[in-house]
Design an enzyme around this catalytic site. Structure first.
Site, PDB file in Angstrom:
ATOM      1  N   GLU A   1      45.990  32.988  40.402  1.00 44.83           N
ATOM      2  CA  GLU A   1      46.474  34.274  41.089  1.00 44.83           C
ATOM      3  C   GLU A   1      45.125  34.488  41.842  1.00 44.83           C
ATOM      4  O   GLU A   1      45.315  34.840  43.077  1.00 44.83           O
ATOM      5  CB  GLU A   1      46.615  35.280  40.126  1.00 44.83           C
TER       6      GLU A   1
ATOM      7  N   CYS B   1      46.306  43.841  35.617  1.00 40.39           N
ATOM      8  CA  CYS B   1      47.876  43.731  36.397  1.00 40.39           C
ATOM      9  C   CYS B   1      47.935  44.423  37.658  1.00 40.39           C
ATOM     10  O   CYS B   1      48.426  44.299  38.598  1.00 40.39           O
ATOM     11  CB  CYS B   1      48.626  44.095  35.617  1.00 40.39           C
TER      12      CYS B   1
ATOM     13  N   GLU C   1      71.533  33.385  42.508  1.00 40.82           N
ATOM     14  CA  GLU C   1      72.653  32.812  42.069  1.00 40.82           C
ATOM     15  C   GLU C   1      72.625  31.377  41.447  1.00 40.82           C
ATOM     16  O   GLU C   1      73.380  30.795  40.851  1.00 40.82           O
ATOM     17  CB  GLU C   1      73.600  32.883  43.223  1.00 40.82           C
TER      18      GLU C   1
ATOM     19  N   CYS D   1      44.651  46.310  32.147  1.00 38.95           N
ATOM     20  CA  CYS D   1      45.645  46.253  32.817  1.00 38.95           C
ATOM     21  C   CYS D   1      45.845  47.180  33.883  1.00 38.95           C
ATOM     22  O   CYS D   1      45.898  46.688  35.334  1.00 38.95           O
ATOM     23  CB  CYS D   1      47.085  46.883  32.205  1.00 38.95           C
TER      24      CYS D   1
ATOM     25  N   LYS E   1      45.355  43.839  40.596  1.00 43.65           N
ATOM     26  CA  LYS E   1      45.933  42.468  41.125  1.00 43.65           C
ATOM     27  C   LYS E   1      46.882  42.323  42.063  1.00 43.65           C
ATOM     28  O   LYS E   1      47.029  41.665  42.867  1.00 43.65           O
ATOM     29  CB  LYS E   1      45.821  41.598  39.738  1.00 43.65           C
TER      30      LYS E   1
ATOM     31  N   HIS F   1      75.781  36.136  46.248  1.00 46.39           N
ATOM     32  CA  HIS F   1      75.456  35.437  47.413  1.00 46.39           C
ATOM     33  C   HIS F   1      75.262  36.277  48.662  1.00 46.39           C
ATOM     34  O   HIS F   1      75.873  37.230  48.947  1.00 46.39           O
ATOM     35  CB  HIS F   1      76.820  34.498  47.580  1.00 46.39           C
TER      36      HIS F   1
ATOM     37  N   TYR G   1      46.610  31.234  34.545  1.00 46.51           N
ATOM     38  CA  TYR G   1      47.370  32.309  35.345  1.00 46.51           C
ATOM     39  C   TYR G   1      46.086  32.872  36.514  1.00 46.51           C
ATOM     40  O   TYR G   1      46.573  33.428  37.372  1.00 46.51           O
ATOM     41  CB  TYR G   1      48.253  33.223  34.690  1.00 46.51           C
TER      42      TYR G   1
END
Length: 459
Positions: A181, A47, A440, A42, A50, A435, A177
């Site tokens: 990516e 991770c 939302e 990682c 990346k 908002h 994934y």
């Protein structure tokens, strides 16, 4: 017999370091061995680097967006790969060093060496023999190549972080994934990219609506999609590579990346000498307590091939240390684990897909797609957002939440808390939205899109 350590952890990645550090905090005599780099995949080749490169790719697109908001567009020069690589590697080095400091601060003995089993309680650690009452295997996984002719000419995911320059033309093999990516990173930094995968849609295992939206987003940014095919051969032709495909077409590239999965890194550990019968490349079987067939030997993280995510591995390592030495027996749940795919735009999800939920009974499905405010101004293609809720029709509990769109990972972290607590659609409905935000929409979805799983309930 006396042992050198109460606990020996093989592997200095996220799972191993957390387990060792917490166990030492509970008073155990702990050692951790890492043969490659502290922080594991990682921090060093996963991770962290990346995500830095994902950010770099996104900045280029944002510069183009900026013109629509009145900022002059100055992107006249090519991306500086060397500058990015230097900044990335500096940060990786810093974070990797922190892992060693954490162990030292907790009083853990660290070995910069390979550890292999001599017998169930004895390890060879860089030529030195040590014994431990309990042993945790946390060696993670390793990238794989497809078994096709010329596979050695292709790169694995680790290699992206050692490239000296951006390839002008890249082929990414895989539909998971890591593949999507990498395709987005390379394309965002200026490469021509082909993505080759065997399924009709990328991201097998994700919700079908998300998969379809992801394919649209990939194509919109200029990534050439090659679905329903597989590479059959890689050959060197002059100064470039030629990839043959099962549809009898070929693609030319300067670099080919195998993003075709990872396998547990069990080879060469001497597991047989510990009394464990595990085939190389396969996960180590464990029970619900992460105990192997040898009661004092445990395995955690990607080496057991359950939920291969860094935060999951870290949570399991912490829980195991608390259980063994903290007088606090507990487990880290593998249910409702939030996760993200840092493609462009990113995907985030928690809970069940529509198909998984429908197999259990009737579910109400709420889906919305819209163009986020930034891109109603910039007009950039391929930035539409998809948001989806999967709701149990009988209990109205939220069984799954899925999103493709900017900031989805940040949004889904909070949604993950709600889903884990058993929140209902009514809980979402009475929550006031912030908002104007994309988030939302998760609390303003009122019109049911469809019902699924009725047949499953009838059976």
């Amino acid at each position: 017999m006396p042992y050198d350590f109460d606990l020996f952890v093989i592997g200095g990645g996220s799972a191993g370091v957390r387990c060792g550090r917490i166990a030492a905090g509970h008073g155990a005599r702990v050692a951790v061995a890492e043969e490659r780099f502290w922080g594991g995949t990682c921090v060093n080749v996963g991770c962290v680097p990346k995500k830095i490169m994902v950010n770099a790719a996104e900045y280029g697109a944002w510069m183009e967006d900026a013109a629509a908001f009145g900022w002059p567009h100055h992107r006249h020069q090519a991306h500086d790969w060397a500058k990015l690589a230097a900044a990335r590697d500096t940060e990786v080095t810093r974070l990797s060093g922190i892992y060693g400091k954490l162990l030292a601060g907790a009083g853990v003995t660290s070995f910069d060496a390979r550890a292999t089993f001599v017998d169930p309680h004895t390890l060879d650690v860089g030529g030195k023999r040590v014994t431990a009452e309990r042993i945790v295997i946390a060696v993670g996984g390793t990238p794989t190549r497809l078994p096709i002719p010329g596979a050695e000419l292709g790169l694995i995911s680790d290699d992206l972080f050692t490239l000296k320059a951006l390839p002008k033309r890249a082929i990414v093999i895989g539909g998971g994934y890591i593949a999507v990516e990498f395709a987005c990173i390379l394309r965002g930094l200026g490469a021509e990219v082909d993505l080759i995968y065997r399924a009709p849609l990328p991201l097998r295992g994700f919700d079908e609506d998300v998969r379809a939206a992801a394919a649209e987003a990939l194509a919109a940014q200029g990534i050439r999609l090659n679905p329903d095919v597989a590479p059959t051969r890689i050959a060197k032709v002059g100064d470039h590579l030629m990839v043959s495909k099962s549809d009898n077409f070929m693609r030319e590239a300067d670099a080919v990346f195998f993003c075709t999965g990872r396998e547990p890194n069990t080879a060469g550990l001497g597991l047989d000498k510990a009394g464990l019968d595990v085939r190389p490349g396969t996960g180590i079987p464990v029970d619900d307590e992460h105990r192997t067939a040898v009661p004092h030997i445990y395995a955690i993280g990607d080496v057991i091939d359950r939920v291969n995510l860094t935060p999951m591995a870290t949570a399991v390592g912490h829980a195991l240390a608390d259980t063994l030495f903290g007088k606090n027996p507990r487990k880290a749940s593998y249910e409702n684990v939030p996760t993200a795919v840092f493609m462009s735009p990113p995907i985030a999800t928690v809970g069940l897909t529509e198909a998984e939920a429908a197999a259990r009974g009737p579910v109400d499905i709420y889906v919305t797609r819209f163009t986020p405010m930034r891109h109603t101004i910039s007009k950039r293609e391929g930035r539409r957002t998809l948001m989806k809720l999967v709701v149990c029709q009988n209990t109205q509990k939220i069984l799954g939440a899925h999103m493709l769109g900017e900031d989805s990972a940040e949004i889904m972290q909070g949604i993950g808390i709600a889903v884990g607590m058993g929140a209902t659609k009514q809980d979402f409905d009475r929550t006031i939205g912030i908002h104007p935000t994309a988030a939302e929409e998760f609390v303003t979805l009122r019109t049911r899109t469809r019902v699924a799983g009725v047949q499953a309930a009838a059976q």
